[in-house]
Design an enzyme around this catalytic site. Structure first.
Site, PDB file in Angstrom:
ATOM      1  N   LYS A   1     -10.467   0.063  -2.339  1.00 51.10           N
ATOM      2  CA  LYS A   1     -10.350  -0.451  -0.955  1.00 51.10           C
ATOM      3  C   LYS A   1     -10.710   0.666  -0.184  1.00 51.10           C
ATOM      4  CE  LYS A   1      -6.893  -1.661   2.723  1.00 51.10           C
ATOM      5  NZ  LYS A   1      -5.505  -1.902   3.173  1.00 51.10           N
TER       6      LYS A   1
ATOM      7  N   LYS B   1      -7.165   3.172  -2.867  1.00 52.13           N
ATOM      8  CA  LYS B   1      -7.638   3.254  -1.368  1.00 52.13           C
ATOM      9  C   LYS B   1      -7.989   4.673  -0.973  1.00 52.13           C
ATOM     10  CE  LYS B   1      -5.244   1.895   2.677  1.00 52.13           C
ATOM     11  NZ  LYS B   1      -4.075   1.108   3.218  1.00 52.13           N
TER      12      LYS B   1
ATOM     13  N   ASP C   1       0.903  -1.207   0.098  1.00 54.20           N
ATOM     14  CA  ASP C   1       0.113   0.042  -0.169  1.00 54.20           C
ATOM     15  C   ASP C   1       0.869   1.110  -0.026  1.00 54.20           C
ATOM     16  OD1 ASP C   1      -1.715  -2.086   0.584  1.00 54.20           O
ATOM     17  OD2 ASP C   1      -2.889  -0.856   1.648  1.00 54.20           O
TER      18      ASP C   1
END
Lengths: 322, 285
Positions: free
Chosen positions: A258, A222, A159
């Site tokens: 996400k 995300k 990430d």
């Protein structure tokens, strides 16, 4: 199943690749259509009122568990805490082995080897933040080296954060180049790009950043780091899901979404699943394309499942502390 | 000059220091003892009850951790605030059919004061230092049980409720109250008093509605640690106690005495919802 708990069976997708050169980044941003903020918020609020009951609720709770990136991103994280969290990730409720494992654990780079050892062969992925999380403003070479390091330490998913300083300063080509470099450094691992929607200021900006990240080769976009006041919100998530839908229509590539930060109750998770279903359809209702970054959410889901099973409301005393 | 429209109160629930309507949107009609319609009270659902338990659990660390003398002061403050609303309580008790409303209100206020006095004396009276054969200093202290559900008696809508509530919270428990189904308005007014008496939000949560609908969920709730069954209808009592046994809740009911009588108040009403912790502390040779 044997003695080992059920795995989430995530089939790895081939990593995404950039679809454009850095020189095209300003055009990608300029071409991105504007967002109707009132309509977006209205739609998110309307979908959030959907009532999901009984069988559908059980199904949604099951998918929620399978989609969780069980996360701890504290300066105080220790080896012991990661070991305990990994055990919980594999078997969320020790007395109910029939429950699925979560999708992944999400941790800081230094703890990746610990998690990789704990989760080897369990089907639960190791996700690590990297690239100067949470601001993404360290020296570029150091950030890229961090990404390479966690990949070689055994992380399956990485990430990273969008460089909001460059993006908001209008230096789209530079921001894009950094993302492409990160994509390359990540190699075959799954790359999630955190947009930090709470810092972007408007839905237009969120949509532009989504398009930029997807074009640069993100496997996932995300919402947030969880480190600032504004975390995932329903309209932000809907905005990004619509961007992913439009990107799929334009390029044929599926990019995951996400949501992270502030999702603590089962009810919230189900609301995000409703948005997902109504925006991206059943194809996205899988941990391969949808994740929730959370920690306390898991216990709340377990409590809900316990209530459905026993008919009585449960309490936090009956689940492991995290 | 047009005639002024009366501003009437909406009887709401009291959860976590706020006054919401039932999430279900339901209400039921409350009538006076002679059948006059009085108000529409919120008819709480099991989800309101769940929220109330969550609020009570969240309030527990602060309330149980507060100094006993502070809890005593706050309970006394409740009595002061009730005194200021005496007229309202008396009217509500008269509507509920009380023989002597003024006496009922006075007794309720006095009961708060009586239990307020116990706050900083309980540990001294029911705690102990225990003689043991060994080099230890050994002592026993009362601690609150946790979240206590209170099913208030159907009659004695005010004094009956105060006599159950005050001993439960004085030791540091937090509570979820199911008010009298027939006469919920004094409980609603009491909630408004509590909200303005420095009692932290969530320490007392008041639900109005159908007792038989709420009690099974309260009794079965795994995050409730004690249950006062004084107001549970006889036909539900066995099932209620059986559900309460699931997580071994402490189950207690009011002593069989006239609520105005001295026998209706006792430090043992407080210890009904306390746990005793015994500590062995090593002593030097």
């Amino acid at each position: 199943m044997g003695g080992v708990s059920q795995t989430t069976e995530i089939t790895p997708r081939p990593p995404a690749e950039p679809i454009a050169g850095a020189s095209e980044a300003p055009r990608i941003v300029a071409r991105t259509t504007a967002v109707d903020a009132v309509g977006l918020e209205g739609r998110a609020a309307a979908l959030a009122t959907r009532s999901i009951k009984r069988d559908a609720k059980l199904w949604a709770l099951d998918l929620t568990i399978r989609s969780i990136d069980l996360t701890t991103l504290e300066g105080s994280d220790t080896t012991g805490k990661i070991v305990a969290m990994c055990a919980k990730a594999v078997r969320p409720d020790p007395v109910r082995p029939e429950l699925p494992s979560v999708a992944a654990v999400c941790i800081y780079p230094q703890l990746v080897p610990v998690a990789a050892r704990q989760l080897d062969g369990t089907g639960v992925a190791v996700a690590s933040v990297a690239g100067g999380f949470p601001s993404g403003l360290g020296p570029l070479e150091a950030r890229l080296q961090e990404i390479r390091d966690v990949a070689s330490d055994g992380a399956d998913e990485i990430d990273i954060v969008l460089n909001r300083s460059l993006f908001l300063g209008g230096r789209y080509a530079d921001a894009f180049e950094e993302l492409v470099a990160a994509r390359e450094a990540a190699g075959s691992t799954h790359l999630k790009v955190i947009l930090e929607a709470g810092e972007l200021g408007s839905y237009d900006r969120i949509r532009q950043a989504s398009m930029l990240a997807m074009a640069a080769g993100a496997d996932f976009i995300k919402t947030s780091t969880g480190k600032i006041g504004v975390n995932a919100t329903l309209p932000n998530a809907l905005c990004m899901m619509e961007a992913a839908r439009d990107f799929h229509q334009q390029t044929g590539r599926r990019v995951g979404v996400k949501v992270a930060g502030g999702v603590r109750r089962s009810k919230q998770a189900i609301q995000y699943l409703v948005l997902l279903h109504e925006t991206l359809g059943p194809d996205w209702m899988t941990p391969e394309l949808f994740r929730i970054g959370a920690s306390s959410l898991l216990n709340d889901v377990l409590m809900q499942l316990e209530k459905e099973r026993t008919g009585s409301y449960s309490g936090p005393d009956y689940f492991t502390i995290d | 000059m047009t005639e002024r429209l009366e501003v009437r109160r909406t009887a709401k629930l009291y959860i976590g220091g706020a006054f919401p309507r039932s999430e279900s949107g339901r209400s039921y009609e409350v009538t006076a003892h002679d059948g006059r319609p009085l108000a529409q009270a919120s008819r709480a659902s099991r989800k309101d009850l769940r929220e109330a338990v969550v609020a009570a659990r969240a309030a527990f660390p602060t309330w149980s951790g507060a100094a006993p003398s502070l809890r005593g002061q706050i309970l006394y403050r409740v009595a002061e605030m009730m005194e200021g609303r005496r007229g309202q309580f008396e009217a509500e008790l008269a509507d509920a059919g009380a023989a002597d409303p003024a006496r009922g209100v006075s007794a309720s206020i006095d009961r708060w004061v009586w239990y307020a006095g116990w706050a900083d004396k309980l540990a001294q009276v029911v705690g102990a230092t225990n003689p043991v054969a060994g080099p230890f200093f050994n002592f026993t202290l009362p601690e609150p049980t946790g979240v206590v559900g209170i099913v208030a008696p159907g009659d004695q809508a005010l004094l009956g409720l105060v006599s159950r509530l005050a001993p439960a919270i004085v030791s540091g428990n937090t509570t979820v109250v199911v008010a009298s189904e027939r006469s919920p308005l004094p409980a609603v007014s009491l909630a408004e008093v509590l909200a303005t008496s420095d009692v932290p939000g969530g320490v007392v949560n008041v639900l109005t509605g159908h007792t038989s609908e709420l009690v099974p969920w309260l009794a079965g709730h795994m995050d409730v640690n004690g249950l006062d069954v004084t107001g549970v209808p006889a036909e539900l009592l066995a099932d209620t106690e059986r559900s309460a046994a699931d997580n071994i809740k402490r189950v207690h009911r009011a002593p069989d005495a006239d609520p105005f009588d001295q026998a209706a108040r006792s430090p043992y009403e407080i210890t009904a919802f306390t746990e005793f912790k015994t500590v062995w502390h090593p002593m030097g040779a």
